[in-house]
Motif scaffolding. Structure first.
Motif, PDB file in Angstrom:
ATOM      1  N   PHE A  19     -47.807 -56.184 -53.693  1.00  0.00           N
ATOM      2  CA  PHE A  19     -46.780 -56.973 -52.767  1.00  0.00           C
ATOM      3  C   PHE A  19     -47.252 -58.571 -52.955  1.00  0.00           C
ATOM      4  CE2 PHE A  19     -45.733 -53.225 -50.878  1.00  0.00           C
ATOM      5  CZ  PHE A  19     -44.606 -53.278 -50.480  1.00  0.00           C
ATOM      6  N   PHE A  20     -48.481 -59.009 -53.546  1.00  0.00           N
ATOM      7  CA  PHE A  20     -48.773 -59.998 -53.722  1.00  0.00           C
ATOM      8  C   PHE A  20     -48.076 -60.571 -54.971  1.00  0.00           C
ATOM      9  CE2 PHE A  20     -51.102 -63.089 -56.068  1.00  0.00           C
ATOM     10  CZ  PHE A  20     -51.466 -64.157 -55.093  1.00  0.00           C
ATOM     11  N   GLY A  21     -48.121 -59.601 -56.250  1.00  0.00           N
ATOM     12  CA  GLY A  21     -47.424 -59.890 -57.306  1.00  0.00           C
ATOM     13  C   GLY A  21     -45.886 -60.125 -56.959  1.00  0.00           C
ATOM     14  N   ILE A  22     -45.248 -59.017 -56.400  1.00  0.00           N
ATOM     15  CA  ILE A  22     -43.884 -59.257 -56.074  1.00  0.00           C
ATOM     16  C   ILE A  22     -43.380 -60.516 -55.220  1.00  0.00           C
ATOM     17  CG2 ILE A  22     -41.834 -58.171 -54.763  1.00  0.00           C
ATOM     18  CD1 ILE A  22     -43.221 -55.680 -55.482  1.00  0.00           C
ATOM     19  N   GLY A  23     -44.356 -60.732 -54.295  1.00  0.00           N
ATOM     20  CA  GLY A  23     -43.929 -61.936 -53.381  1.00  0.00           C
ATOM     21  C   GLY A  23     -44.236 -63.369 -54.299  1.00  0.00           C
ATOM     22  N   PHE A  24     -45.182 -63.330 -55.243  1.00  0.00           N
ATOM     23  CA  PHE A  24     -45.427 -64.376 -55.904  1.00  0.00           C
ATOM     24  C   PHE A  24     -44.430 -64.662 -56.733  1.00  0.00           C
ATOM     25  CE2 PHE A  24     -47.212 -66.979 -59.128  1.00  0.00           C
ATOM     26  CZ  PHE A  24     -48.109 -67.755 -58.615  1.00  0.00           C
ATOM     27  N   ILE A  25     -43.693 -63.527 -57.491  1.00  0.00           N
ATOM     28  CA  ILE A  25     -42.520 -63.831 -58.317  1.00  0.00           C
ATOM     29  C   ILE A  25     -41.358 -64.388 -57.468  1.00  0.00           C
ATOM     30  CG2 ILE A  25     -41.055 -62.554 -59.937  1.00  0.00           C
ATOM     31  CD1 ILE A  25     -43.429 -60.978 -60.814  1.00  0.00           C
ATOM     32  N   LEU A  26     -41.060 -63.595 -56.502  1.00  0.00           N
ATOM     33  CA  LEU A  26     -40.215 -64.094 -55.486  1.00  0.00           C
ATOM     34  C   LEU A  26     -39.790 -65.600 -55.159  1.00  0.00           C
ATOM     35  CD1 LEU A  26     -38.977 -60.932 -53.358  1.00  0.00           C
ATOM     36  CD2 LEU A  26     -37.709 -61.992 -55.179  1.00  0.00           C
ATOM     37  N   ASN A  27     -41.290 -65.905 -54.759  1.00  0.00           N
ATOM     38  CA  ASN A  27     -41.532 -67.310 -54.415  1.00  0.00           C
ATOM     39  C   ASN A  27     -41.231 -68.216 -55.290  1.00  0.00           C
ATOM     40  OD1 ASN A  27     -42.023 -66.173 -51.740  1.00  0.00           O
ATOM     41  ND2 ASN A  27     -44.244 -66.281 -52.169  1.00  0.00           N
ATOM     42  N   MET A  32     -38.782 -70.140 -51.968  1.00  0.00           N
ATOM     43  CA  MET A  32     -38.869 -70.159 -50.556  1.00  0.00           C
ATOM     44  C   MET A  32     -40.338 -69.416 -50.537  1.00  0.00           C
ATOM     45  SD  MET A  32     -35.247 -68.564 -50.024  1.00  0.00           S
ATOM     46  CE  MET A  32     -35.376 -68.191 -48.278  1.00  0.00           C
ATOM     47  N   SER A  33     -41.148 -70.237 -49.830  1.00  0.00           N
ATOM     48  CA  SER A  33     -42.704 -69.711 -49.692  1.00  0.00           C
ATOM     49  C   SER A  33     -42.817 -68.343 -48.914  1.00  0.00           C
ATOM     50  CB  SER A  33     -43.534 -70.909 -49.313  1.00  0.00           C
ATOM     51  OG  SER A  33     -43.501 -72.096 -50.084  1.00  0.00           O
ATOM     52  N   TRP A  34     -42.107 -68.202 -47.982  1.00  0.00           N
ATOM     53  CA  TRP A  34     -42.585 -67.111 -47.084  1.00  0.00           C
ATOM     54  C   TRP A  34     -41.330 -65.790 -47.272  1.00  0.00           C
ATOM     55  CZ3 TRP A  34     -47.088 -67.230 -45.973  1.00  0.00           C
ATOM     56  CH2 TRP A  34     -47.667 -68.534 -45.734  1.00  0.00           C
ATOM     57  N   ILE A  35     -40.629 -65.726 -48.362  1.00  0.00           N
ATOM     58  CA  ILE A  35     -39.520 -64.665 -48.270  1.00  0.00           C
ATOM     59  C   ILE A  35     -40.234 -63.300 -48.473  1.00  0.00           C
ATOM     60  CG2 ILE A  35     -39.537 -64.876 -51.125  1.00  0.00           C
ATOM     61  CD1 ILE A  35     -36.456 -64.518 -48.723  1.00  0.00           C
ATOM     62  N   MET A  36     -41.255 -63.208 -49.127  1.00  0.00           N
ATOM     63  CA  MET A  36     -41.555 -61.684 -48.962  1.00  0.00           C
ATOM     64  C   MET A  36     -42.194 -61.324 -47.756  1.00  0.00           C
ATOM     65  SD  MET A  36     -41.504 -59.035 -50.885  1.00  0.00           S
ATOM     66  CE  MET A  36     -42.016 -57.307 -50.695  1.00  0.00           C
ATOM     67  N   ALA A  37     -42.683 -62.068 -47.051  1.00  0.00           N
ATOM     68  CA  ALA A  37     -43.532 -62.043 -45.955  1.00  0.00           C
ATOM     69  C   ALA A  37     -42.328 -61.984 -44.799  1.00  0.00           C
ATOM     70  CB  ALA A  37     -44.218 -63.002 -45.267  1.00  0.00           C
ATOM     71  N   VAL A  38     -41.205 -62.107 -44.790  1.00  0.00           N
ATOM     72  CA  VAL A  38     -40.088 -61.947 -44.042  1.00  0.00           C
ATOM     73  C   VAL A  38     -39.407 -60.703 -44.435  1.00  0.00           C
ATOM     74  CG1 VAL A  38     -37.498 -62.710 -43.496  1.00  0.00           C
ATOM     75  CG2 VAL A  38     -39.461 -64.467 -43.744  1.00  0.00           C
ATOM     76  N   GLY A  88     -50.960 -58.796 -48.399  1.00  0.00           N
ATOM     77  CA  GLY A  88     -50.582 -59.475 -49.928  1.00  0.00           C
ATOM     78  C   GLY A  88     -49.372 -60.359 -50.031  1.00  0.00           C
ATOM     79  N   ALA A  89     -48.210 -60.147 -49.178  1.00  0.00           N
ATOM     80  CA  ALA A  89     -46.968 -60.873 -49.093  1.00  0.00           C
ATOM     81  C   ALA A  89     -47.347 -62.229 -48.313  1.00  0.00           C
ATOM     82  CB  ALA A  89     -46.216 -60.023 -48.369  1.00  0.00           C
ATOM     83  N   ILE A  90     -48.222 -62.263 -47.439  1.00  0.00           N
ATOM     84  CA  ILE A  90     -48.584 -63.267 -46.851  1.00  0.00           C
ATOM     85  C   ILE A  90     -49.412 -64.284 -47.646  1.00  0.00           C
ATOM     86  CG2 ILE A  90     -50.103 -64.572 -44.957  1.00  0.00           C
ATOM     87  CD1 ILE A  90     -48.953 -62.031 -43.311  1.00  0.00           C
ATOM     88  N   ALA A  91     -50.396 -63.750 -48.496  1.00  0.00           N
ATOM     89  CA  ALA A  91     -51.598 -64.266 -49.371  1.00  0.00           C
ATOM     90  C   ALA A  91     -50.646 -64.810 -50.608  1.00  0.00           C
ATOM     91  CB  ALA A  91     -52.396 -63.244 -49.923  1.00  0.00           C
ATOM     92  N   ALA A  92     -49.534 -64.398 -51.127  1.00  0.00           N
ATOM     93  CA  ALA A  92     -48.726 -64.861 -51.871  1.00  0.00           C
ATOM     94  C   ALA A  92     -47.980 -65.985 -51.470  1.00  0.00           C
ATOM     95  CB  ALA A  92     -47.423 -63.899 -52.500  1.00  0.00           C
ATOM     96  N   GLY A  93     -47.411 -66.122 -50.191  1.00  0.00           N
ATOM     97  CA  GLY A  93     -46.863 -67.381 -49.717  1.00  0.00           C
ATOM     98  C   GLY A  93     -47.819 -68.467 -49.601  1.00  0.00           C
ATOM     99  N   LEU A  94     -48.950 -68.002 -49.068  1.00  0.00           N
ATOM    100  CA  LEU A  94     -50.232 -69.159 -49.122  1.00  0.00           C
ATOM    101  C   LEU A  94     -50.455 -69.760 -50.452  1.00  0.00           C
ATOM    102  CD1 LEU A  94     -52.354 -67.360 -46.463  1.00  0.00           C
ATOM    103  CD2 LEU A  94     -51.070 -69.476 -46.012  1.00  0.00           C
ATOM    104  N   THR A  95     -50.707 -68.766 -51.382  1.00  0.00           N
ATOM    105  CA  THR A  95     -51.167 -69.371 -52.747  1.00  0.00           C
ATOM    106  C   THR A  95     -50.037 -70.308 -53.358  1.00  0.00           C
ATOM    107  OG1 THR A  95     -52.187 -67.159 -53.067  1.00  0.00           O
ATOM    108  CG2 THR A  95     -51.597 -68.345 -55.011  1.00  0.00           C
ATOM    109  N   ILE A  96     -48.506 -69.764 -53.097  1.00  0.00           N
ATOM    110  CA  ILE A  96     -47.436 -70.751 -53.545  1.00  0.00           C
ATOM    111  C   ILE A  96     -47.392 -72.068 -53.189  1.00  0.00           C
ATOM    112  CG2 ILE A  96     -45.081 -70.976 -53.525  1.00  0.00           C
ATOM    113  CD1 ILE A  96     -45.902 -69.275 -55.761  1.00  0.00           C
ATOM    114  N   LYS A  97     -47.860 -72.105 -51.869  1.00  0.00           N
ATOM    115  CA  LYS A  97     -47.916 -73.291 -50.883  1.00  0.00           C
ATOM    116  C   LYS A  97     -49.170 -74.121 -51.374  1.00  0.00           C
ATOM    117  CE  LYS A  97     -45.729 -73.711 -46.651  1.00  0.00           C
ATOM    118  NZ  LYS A  97     -44.792 -74.622 -47.108  1.00  0.00           N
ATOM    119  N   PHE A  98     -50.171 -73.674 -51.492  1.00  0.00           N
ATOM    120  CA  PHE A  98     -51.445 -74.189 -52.197  1.00  0.00           C
ATOM    121  C   PHE A  98     -51.128 -74.906 -53.679  1.00  0.00           C
ATOM    122  CE2 PHE A  98     -55.326 -73.977 -54.587  1.00  0.00           C
ATOM    123  CZ  PHE A  98     -56.159 -75.104 -53.970  1.00  0.00           C
TER     124      PHE A  98
END
Length: 107
Positions: A19-27, A32-38, A88-98
Motif C-alpha cells: 500500500f505504500f507503493g500503490i499510494g506513492f504511485i497514485l499520489n 493528491m497527497s492523501w488519495i490512498m489514505a482516503v 503504508g498508505a499514510i506513509a506514502a502521503g507523508l513521503t510525497i509531501k516531504f
C-alpha cells in the motif's frame, strides 16, 4: 486457523510495502497527497466483506449488518495486518509531501 509469527510479520511488511507503493504511485500520478489514505478504508472493507458491492444499495440493512459482524469478529492478527496497510498508505502521503516540500516535483 492459527497463524505463525513468521507469517504475521511477513504479512505486515507485505501490506505496508504494497500500500505504500500503490499510494506513492497514485499520489505521483494524481498529484493528491492523501488519495490512498482516503481510498484504503474502502479497500479494507472489500477485503473483509463477502457481500457484493451492489448489495449495499439493494439490501443495505443486511449488508451493513454483515459488515459489522465481520468487523467485530476480526482476529488480532487481521487487525494488525490491515492496520499496517493503512500505515503504508499514510506513509506514502507523508513521503510525497516531504519530497514536494524539498523541491522534488513528480510528474
Amino acid at each position: 486457523m492459527q497463524m505463525s509469527i513468521v507469517v504475521l510479520i511477513i504479512s505486515i511488511v507485505l501490506f505496508f510495502v504494497l500500500f505504500f507503493g500503490i499510494g506513492f504511485i497514485l499520489n505521483m500520478l494524481l498529484r493528491m497527497s492523501w488519495i490512498m489514505a482516503v481510498i484504503y478504508p474502502f479497500v479494507a472493507i472489500f477485503i473483509i466483506d463477502k457481500v457484493s458491492f451492489i448489495e449495499y444499495f439493494t439490501n443495505s440493512k443486511a449488508a451493513f449488518l454483515d459488515l459489522g459482524h465481520r468487523l467485530g469478529s476480526l482476529a488480532t492478527a487481521d487487525v494488525l495486518i490491515l492496520s499496517s496497510g493503512l500505515a503504508g498508505a499514510i506513509a506514502a502521503g507523508l513521503t510525497i509531501k516531504f519530497l514536494r516540500k524539498n523541491g522534488y516535483q513528480m510528474f
